[in-house]
Design a protein around this motif. Structure first.
Motif, PDB file in Angstrom:
ATOM      1  N   THR A   1       3.796  -1.809 -11.953  1.00  0.00           N
ATOM      2  CA  THR A   1       4.856  -1.182 -11.301  1.00  0.00           C
ATOM      3  C   THR A   1       4.756  -2.000  -9.958  1.00  0.00           C
ATOM      4  O   THR A   1       3.818  -1.955  -9.334  1.00  0.00           O
ATOM      5  N   VAL A   2       5.599  -2.366  -9.482  1.00  0.00           N
ATOM      6  CA  VAL A   2       5.938  -3.189  -7.985  1.00  0.00           C
ATOM      7  C   VAL A   2       6.809  -2.409  -7.085  1.00  0.00           C
ATOM      8  O   VAL A   2       8.051  -2.339  -7.518  1.00  0.00           O
ATOM      9  N   GLN A   3       6.596  -1.732  -5.970  1.00  0.00           N
ATOM     10  CA  GLN A   3       7.393  -1.009  -4.951  1.00  0.00           C
ATOM     11  C   GLN A   3       7.936  -2.450  -3.854  1.00  0.00           C
ATOM     12  O   GLN A   3       6.643  -2.840  -3.028  1.00  0.00           O
ATOM     13  N   LEU A   4       8.854  -2.435  -3.707  1.00  0.00           N
ATOM     14  CA  LEU A   4       9.332  -3.434  -2.547  1.00  0.00           C
ATOM     15  C   LEU A   4       9.884  -2.682  -1.459  1.00  0.00           C
ATOM     16  O   LEU A   4      10.766  -1.721  -1.500  1.00  0.00           O
TER      17      LEU A   4
ATOM     18  N   ARG B   1       2.354  -2.801  -3.867  1.00  0.00           N
ATOM     19  CA  ARG B   1       3.505  -2.681  -2.834  1.00  0.00           C
ATOM     20  C   ARG B   1       3.534  -3.927  -2.059  1.00  0.00           C
ATOM     21  O   ARG B   1       2.741  -4.445  -1.812  1.00  0.00           O
ATOM     22  N   ILE B   2       4.784  -4.310  -2.081  1.00  0.00           N
ATOM     23  CA  ILE B   2       5.136  -5.633  -1.202  1.00  0.00           C
ATOM     24  C   ILE B   2       5.983  -5.315  -0.058  1.00  0.00           C
ATOM     25  O   ILE B   2       7.147  -4.783  -0.508  1.00  0.00           O
ATOM     26  N   ALA B   3       5.818  -5.679   0.961  1.00  0.00           N
ATOM     27  CA  ALA B   3       6.648  -5.751   2.148  1.00  0.00           C
ATOM     28  C   ALA B   3       6.774  -6.773   2.891  1.00  0.00           C
ATOM     29  O   ALA B   3       5.946  -7.708   3.187  1.00  0.00           O
TER      30      ALA B   3
ATOM     31  N   THR C   1       3.158  -8.292   3.556  1.00  0.00           N
ATOM     32  CA  THR C   1       2.116  -7.332   3.118  1.00  0.00           C
ATOM     33  C   THR C   1       1.986  -7.141   1.668  1.00  0.00           C
ATOM     34  O   THR C   1       3.251  -6.600   1.149  1.00  0.00           O
ATOM     35  N   VAL C   2       0.918  -7.419   1.032  1.00  0.00           N
ATOM     36  CA  VAL C   2       0.654  -7.014  -0.642  1.00  0.00           C
ATOM     37  C   VAL C   2      -0.386  -6.138  -0.740  1.00  0.00           C
ATOM     38  O   VAL C   2      -1.434  -6.751  -0.440  1.00  0.00           O
ATOM     39  N   ARG C   3      -0.253  -4.988  -1.174  1.00  0.00           N
ATOM     40  CA  ARG C   3      -1.119  -3.906  -1.191  1.00  0.00           C
ATOM     41  C   ARG C   3      -1.221  -3.532  -2.640  1.00  0.00           C
ATOM     42  O   ARG C   3      -0.181  -3.355  -3.361  1.00  0.00           O
ATOM     43  N   ASP C   4      -2.556  -3.547  -3.159  1.00  0.00           N
ATOM     44  CA  ASP C   4      -2.621  -3.080  -4.724  1.00  0.00           C
ATOM     45  C   ASP C   4      -3.765  -1.999  -4.821  1.00  0.00           C
ATOM     46  O   ASP C   4      -4.447  -2.142  -3.851  1.00  0.00           O
ATOM     47  N   ASN C   5      -3.639  -1.235  -5.659  1.00  0.00           N
ATOM     48  CA  ASN C   5      -4.669   0.011  -5.642  1.00  0.00           C
ATOM     49  C   ASN C   5      -5.751  -0.421  -6.833  1.00  0.00           C
ATOM     50  O   ASN C   5      -6.212   0.308  -7.583  1.00  0.00           O
ATOM     51  N   GLY C   6      -6.077  -1.666  -6.997  1.00  0.00           N
ATOM     52  CA  GLY C   6      -7.185  -2.149  -8.012  1.00  0.00           C
ATOM     53  C   GLY C   6      -8.564  -1.884  -7.684  1.00  0.00           C
ATOM     54  O   GLY C   6      -8.925  -1.274  -6.474  1.00  0.00           O
ATOM     55  N   VAL C   7      -9.146  -2.927  -8.186  1.00  0.00           N
ATOM     56  CA  VAL C   7     -10.917  -2.640  -7.799  1.00  0.00           C
ATOM     57  C   VAL C   7     -11.431  -3.200  -6.562  1.00  0.00           C
ATOM     58  O   VAL C   7     -12.356  -2.904  -6.222  1.00  0.00           O
TER      59      VAL C   7
END
Length: 399
Positions: A295-298, A335-337, A348-354
């Motif tokens: 899932t990618v939020q733009l 999330r990509i802004a 800005t590229v943000r992920d909730n990974g490890v």
């Protein structure tokens, strides 16, 4: 109180100036005469650099020094030849006057303000001369009316004591910027060095990209086209004797042509996506995430078309960051802004990974950094263990 503390730091920085200047002056003749005093000379320069570094950090001034390489003597020669070293030495006595003088003035103002405000109380508590009378009692000759007149004077001095230190701090910061900041020539030289390095990295990246395209063409589309030519050749040989075999070969050739065309389209899309040229960066990024398994939020705030090279660099940097997040982070959401700030595009590229992403390991983040640095852009990575990972990229629009 914060300003007084900063003035105290400025005084502490400037206080060693006389000792260092005397040490420097004493070491130079000895060094020139018989080689003695080199250690004292180097120690004085080292201490001067450390003191200047403290003031630079306080005034948010970047260091202008040339890089040090080689052995101790080579480093010392570099330090001596560096114009920033002599600017440090010029700054040192100025800081002594500004730092120590500013702190003394600020403290004296507070002491005078307290004595003036408390003059009537001091007169009442000390009714007779003691030999250690405060200055205000000596000035007034212990006259009661005059001591009361000093109360509003003390209030005025209190206002000055609150107002003046911040300006003294600003004056020291201005002094640091004037003498300790990189000169225009130094900034230009640093920029030339940085651009030379990034240009070499960009050339290497371009060469690697060309090799990849050549390899993809050789192993993919070219092999399919060779096979297509063979099928067509065999079909032309047997079309009179065995039309059924010829038809089968032609069908295989048509399938191979479609596969080769698909591979060529994919290769062209990797070089420069048609949607990027036709509809711009926002549409290209939107198309990029449509087939994502995560899932990618733009957040796309781009109200204008940018220069084609800038759009291409921003697109491929975003694509690489997204690919890294999908492959390595184990994230469930990304999330990509993209924000057009006028003079630059902020990505800005943000992920909730490890988490745990490190530009020094692997080629993904290094590739992004090389791509951005070719346009004088920047990459900042925040990726603590356990996440989240945040990539902040900035690309000048006038690049």
């Amino acid at each position: 109180m914060a300003e007084l503390l900063r003035l105290a730091v400025g005084a502490a920085v400037g206080l060693p100036a006389p000792v260092l200047l005397v040490s420097f002056a004493a070491s130079v003749p000895a060094s020139l005469a018989a080689g003695a005093g080199v250690l004292l000379f180097a120690a004085a320069l080292w201490a001067c650099r450390k003191l200047a570094g403290v003031q630079r950090r306080a005034a948010a001034v970047p260091a202008p020094y040339a890089p040090l390489t080689g052995g101790p003597l080579a480093r010392l020669r570099t330090v001596v030849r560096d114009p920033a070293t002599w600017r440090d030495l010029l700054w040192l006595p100025c800081q002594f006057v500004a730092g120590v003088g500013g702190f003394v003035v600020a403290v004296a103002l507070w002491l005078a303000a307290v004595q003036c405000v408390t003059a009537p109380a001091l007169r009442a508590l000390l009714p007779s001369p003691t030999g250690y009378d405060p200055a205000v009692l000596e000035w007034t000759g212990r006259s009661g009316p005059l001591t009361w007149i000093l109360v509003p004077v003390g209030a005025g001095l209190t206002v000055v004591a609150v107002w003046l230190p911040r300006h003294l701090v600003r004056a020291q910061a201005a002094l640091a910027r004037a003498l300790l900041a990189p000169t225009s020539a130094a900034r230009l030289a640093a920029r030339v060095d940085r651009l030379t390095t990034t240009r070499a990295a960009a050339v290497d990246a371009s060469a690697a990209e060309l090799r990849r395209i050549e390899r993809d063409l050789h192993d993919g589309a070219q092999a399919r086209l060779v096979l297509l030519a063979m099928h067509l050749g065999v079909a032309s040989d047997v079309i009179d004797d065995d039309p059924a075999v010829a038809k089968a070969l032609l069908a295989e050739a048509r399938t191979g042509a479609g596969a080769a065309l698909t591979e060529l389209r994919g290769l062209v899309r990797g070089i420069h996506p048609p949607v990027l040229a036709d509809r711009g960066l926002a549409a290209a990024v939107h198309a990029l995430v449509l087939g994502s398994a995560v899932t990618v939020q733009l957040d796309l705030r781009l109200a204008r078309r940018l220069a084609a090279p800038v759009e291409a660099a921003a697109y491929f940097a975003t694509a690489e960051a997204l690919g890294n997040a999908i492959r390595h982070s184990g994230a469930g959401e990304i999330r990509i802004a993209l924000v057009d700030a006028g003079d630059a595009v902020h990505i800005t590229v943000r992920d909730n990974g490890v988490g745990g992403a490190d530009p020094s390991r692997g080629t993904g983040l290094l590739g992004i950094q090389r791509r951005l640095s070719a346009f004088d852009g920047t990459l900042h990575v925040t990726s603590p263990s356990g996440g989240p990972t945040v990539l902040e990229m900035s690309l000048p629009c006038e690049a």
